[in-house]
Scaffold this motif. Structure first.
Motif, mmCIF file in Angstrom:
data_model
loop_
_atom_site.group_PDB
_atom_site.id
_atom_site.type_symbol
_atom_site.label_atom_id
_atom_site.label_comp_id
_atom_site.label_asym_id
_atom_site.label_seq_id
_atom_site.Cartn_x
_atom_site.Cartn_y
_atom_site.Cartn_z
ATOM 1 N N ASP A 63 0.709 -0.930 -0.097
ATOM 2 C CA ASP A 63 -0.560 0.011 0.543
ATOM 3 C C ASP A 63 0.824 1.385 0.064
ATOM 4 O O ASP A 63 1.796 1.240 0.926
ATOM 5 C CB ASP A 63 -1.056 0.147 1.276
ATOM 6 N N PHE A 64 1.031 2.117 -1.117
ATOM 7 C CA PHE A 64 1.661 3.176 -0.802
ATOM 8 C C PHE A 64 0.531 4.325 -1.174
ATOM 9 O O PHE A 64 -0.330 4.394 -1.179
ATOM 10 C CB PHE A 64 2.565 3.489 -1.868
ATOM 11 N N GLY A 65 1.076 5.688 -1.067
ATOM 12 C CA GLY A 65 0.588 6.992 -0.996
ATOM 13 C C GLY A 65 1.552 8.117 -1.028
ATOM 14 O O GLY A 65 2.754 7.415 -0.924
ATOM 15 N N PHE A 66 0.609 9.406 -1.447
ATOM 16 C CA PHE A 66 1.718 10.487 -1.580
ATOM 17 C C PHE A 66 1.967 11.415 -0.663
ATOM 18 O O PHE A 66 0.083 11.910 -0.388
ATOM 19 C CB PHE A 66 1.868 11.371 -3.428
ATOM 20 N N GLY A 67 1.971 11.288 0.148
ATOM 21 C CA GLY A 67 1.086 12.166 1.830
ATOM 22 C C GLY A 67 0.286 11.690 1.976
ATOM 23 O O GLY A 67 -0.215 12.802 2.919
ATOM 24 N N ARG A 68 0.777 10.679 2.090
ATOM 25 C CA ARG A 68 -1.140 9.430 3.193
ATOM 26 C C ARG A 68 -0.507 9.541 4.253
ATOM 27 O O ARG A 68 0.122 8.450 4.010
ATOM 28 C CB ARG A 68 -1.776 8.799 1.979
ATOM 29 N N ASP A 82 4.714 5.934 2.316
ATOM 30 C CA ASP A 82 4.247 7.313 2.365
ATOM 31 C C ASP A 82 4.876 8.184 1.518
ATOM 32 O O ASP A 82 6.062 8.429 2.215
ATOM 33 C CB ASP A 82 3.730 7.595 3.507
ATOM 34 N N PHE A 83 5.050 7.890 0.009
ATOM 35 C CA PHE A 83 6.420 8.983 -0.189
ATOM 36 C C PHE A 83 6.315 10.222 0.291
ATOM 37 O O PHE A 83 4.770 11.397 0.771
ATOM 38 C CB PHE A 83 6.429 8.517 -1.833
ATOM 39 N N LEU A 84 6.697 11.324 0.234
ATOM 40 C CA LEU A 84 6.706 12.835 0.722
ATOM 41 C C LEU A 84 5.672 13.175 -0.614
ATOM 42 O O LEU A 84 5.874 12.723 -2.394
ATOM 43 C CB LEU A 84 8.437 13.109 -0.389
ATOM 44 N N PRO A 85 5.053 14.123 -0.771
ATOM 45 C CA PRO A 85 3.659 14.671 -1.181
ATOM 46 C C PRO A 85 3.868 15.471 -2.274
ATOM 47 O O PRO A 85 3.420 15.578 -3.407
ATOM 48 C CB PRO A 85 3.304 15.802 0.014
ATOM 49 N N ALA A 119 10.933 8.360 1.361
ATOM 50 C CA ALA A 119 9.217 8.321 1.633
ATOM 51 C C ALA A 119 9.622 7.897 3.766
ATOM 52 O O ALA A 119 10.214 7.899 3.597
ATOM 53 C CB ALA A 119 8.758 7.315 1.353
ATOM 54 N N ARG A 120 8.409 7.943 4.713
ATOM 55 C CA ARG A 120 7.692 7.251 5.643
ATOM 56 C C ARG A 120 7.410 5.712 4.912
ATOM 57 O O ARG A 120 6.828 5.096 4.702
ATOM 58 C CB ARG A 120 6.681 8.086 6.184
ATOM 59 N N VAL A 121 7.962 4.990 6.050
ATOM 60 C CA VAL A 121 7.967 3.755 6.381
ATOM 61 C C VAL A 121 6.982 3.184 6.996
ATOM 62 O O VAL A 121 7.095 3.583 9.017
ATOM 63 C CB VAL A 121 8.925 2.185 6.289
ATOM 64 N N ASN A 122 5.494 2.405 6.953
ATOM 65 C CA ASN A 122 5.062 2.971 8.367
ATOM 66 C C ASN A 122 4.524 1.457 8.738
ATOM 67 O O ASN A 122 3.317 0.262 7.828
ATOM 68 C CB ASN A 122 3.738 2.893 8.439
ATOM 69 N N ARG A 129 11.944 5.727 7.964
ATOM 70 C CA ARG A 129 12.422 6.406 6.881
ATOM 71 C C ARG A 129 13.122 5.613 5.910
ATOM 72 O O ARG A 129 14.039 5.084 6.251
ATOM 73 C CB ARG A 129 13.216 7.888 6.986
ATOM 74 N N LEU A 130 12.455 5.702 4.316
ATOM 75 C CA LEU A 130 13.006 4.921 3.202
ATOM 76 C C LEU A 130 14.528 5.832 2.940
ATOM 77 O O LEU A 130 13.535 7.307 2.284
ATOM 78 C CB LEU A 130 12.330 4.517 1.845
#
Length: 340
Positions: free
Chosen positions: A239-244, A250-253, A270-273, A301-302
């Protein structure tokens, strides 16, 4: 599946990209004569939502109404069915720029059609080939070549001094034509921009006026040449998104602002959750998995493990799923020509 015409169809010069399926009925190869016989080949709408190439050739053909073209011109109008819906490709269709001769995709009807396009152009002794594209992220206008060959550089620099050399993905139009003639792909920024249409049209017209393509070396200081070394994709299960913030990745927006910037080791992407392991599919030109060579995770963090320059980062999640997240490039240093 391939329509072939040797005259401009009624209505083409005022048509919109969304109307071409109704006008043509399907993918169409249009051959037009010119003062010099060997034709320039131009492909447009291989991705149906990338319409700058179509509007560039429409503008060019309108300019030359009642005038002889400087050279024969063959135009391939590709995925007109997807263009009718403003989409890259329709569900169930292959990517029209992954199934040209040399493709690694399973055999399909579109492959046979595109082989016929190449065979027709080989029989006509094609002079040069241009494939016109757009992209969805923030990118400069640039040209791509598939051979380290100064003829290809000379053609490409008519469009931009920023050049990208790549050999993957396979099955793209420029690779299919590279054994026959100087061949380039041009990236004209986002669709819907008038300056992109003008830039593409001016490039095509300049190529039509060439009597020959120079063979002498291009001076290294006249081009900025980059080599695509890695294709990066998001695996289907991630699952991935941009600023989500809730996304696993969660990649940089505004990650598309990193395109064509030389990034240093440790740059955060990106942030890794709550997930671990190899979160991206990273393949080099030989198809090897190079995740560990280019990425690492630290403090959720990626980050980049080595300096690179990305291209084609996009914020369009559908495009990421259909194609890729980005490409990673390194500078390619040309050896200066020997001094006399």
């Amino acid at each position: 599946m391939l329509n072939i015409s040797e005259r401009i169809p009624d209505g083409l010069l005022s048509a919109e990209a969304t109307e071409l399926e109704a006008l043509f009925g399907g993918p169409t190869l249009l051959h037009l004569p010119g003062r010099q016989e060997a034709p320039l080949f131009v492909s447009v709408l291989l991705h149906g939502n990338e319409d700058t190439g179509f509007y560039a050739v429409r503008k060019l053909l309108n300019m030359y109404q009642g005038r002889e073209l400087p050279r024969g011109l063959s135009i391939f109008f590709g995925n007109v069915a997807a263009a009718a819906q403003g989409r890259r490709r329709l569900d169930g269709q292959p990517d029209y720029n992954r199934v040209w001769p040399g493709s690694e995709q399973p055999e399909c009807a579109e492959q046979a059609m595109l082989r016929e396009v190449v065979q027709q152009m080989e029989a006509r002794r094609v002079f040069a080939a241009i494939d016109v594209h757009n992209n969805t992220g923030l990118n400069p206008h640039y040209a791509c070549v598939n051979r380290i060959d100064h003829r290809y550089f000379h053609l490409a620099t008519l469009f931009s001094r920023t050049l990208v050399y790549f050999t993957r993905p396979r099955g793209v139009a420029s690779l299919a034509f590279a054994p026959l003639c100087p061949s380039v792909t041009v990236e004209c920024g986002r669709p819907g921009q008038a300056h992109g249409v003008d830039h593409a049209m001016e490039f095509i017209e300049a190529a039509l006026h060439l009597s020959e393509i120079p063979v002498h070396p291009v001076a290294p200081h006249d081009i900025d040449l980059f080599h695509t070394v890695v294709t990066v994709k998001v695996p289907d299960g991630i699952d991935f998104g941009f600023g989500r913030p809730g996304a696993a990745l969660d990649f940089l927006p505004d990650i598309d602002h990193l395109n064509f910037r030389e990034l240093s080791t440790g740059t955060e992407l990106a942030r890794v959750n709550g997930v671990g392991g190899e979160l991206l599919e990273a393949r080099d030109e030989r198809g090897r998995n190079v995740w560990d060579e280019y990425f690492y995770i630290e403090d959720d963090r990626l980050r980049l493990r080595r300096p690179v320059m990305p291209s084609m980062f996009t914020l369009d999640e559908r495009i990421v799923r259909q194609d890729c997240l980005c490409y990673l490039m390194e500078r390619y240093e040309l050896v200066p020509p020997e001094q006399d």
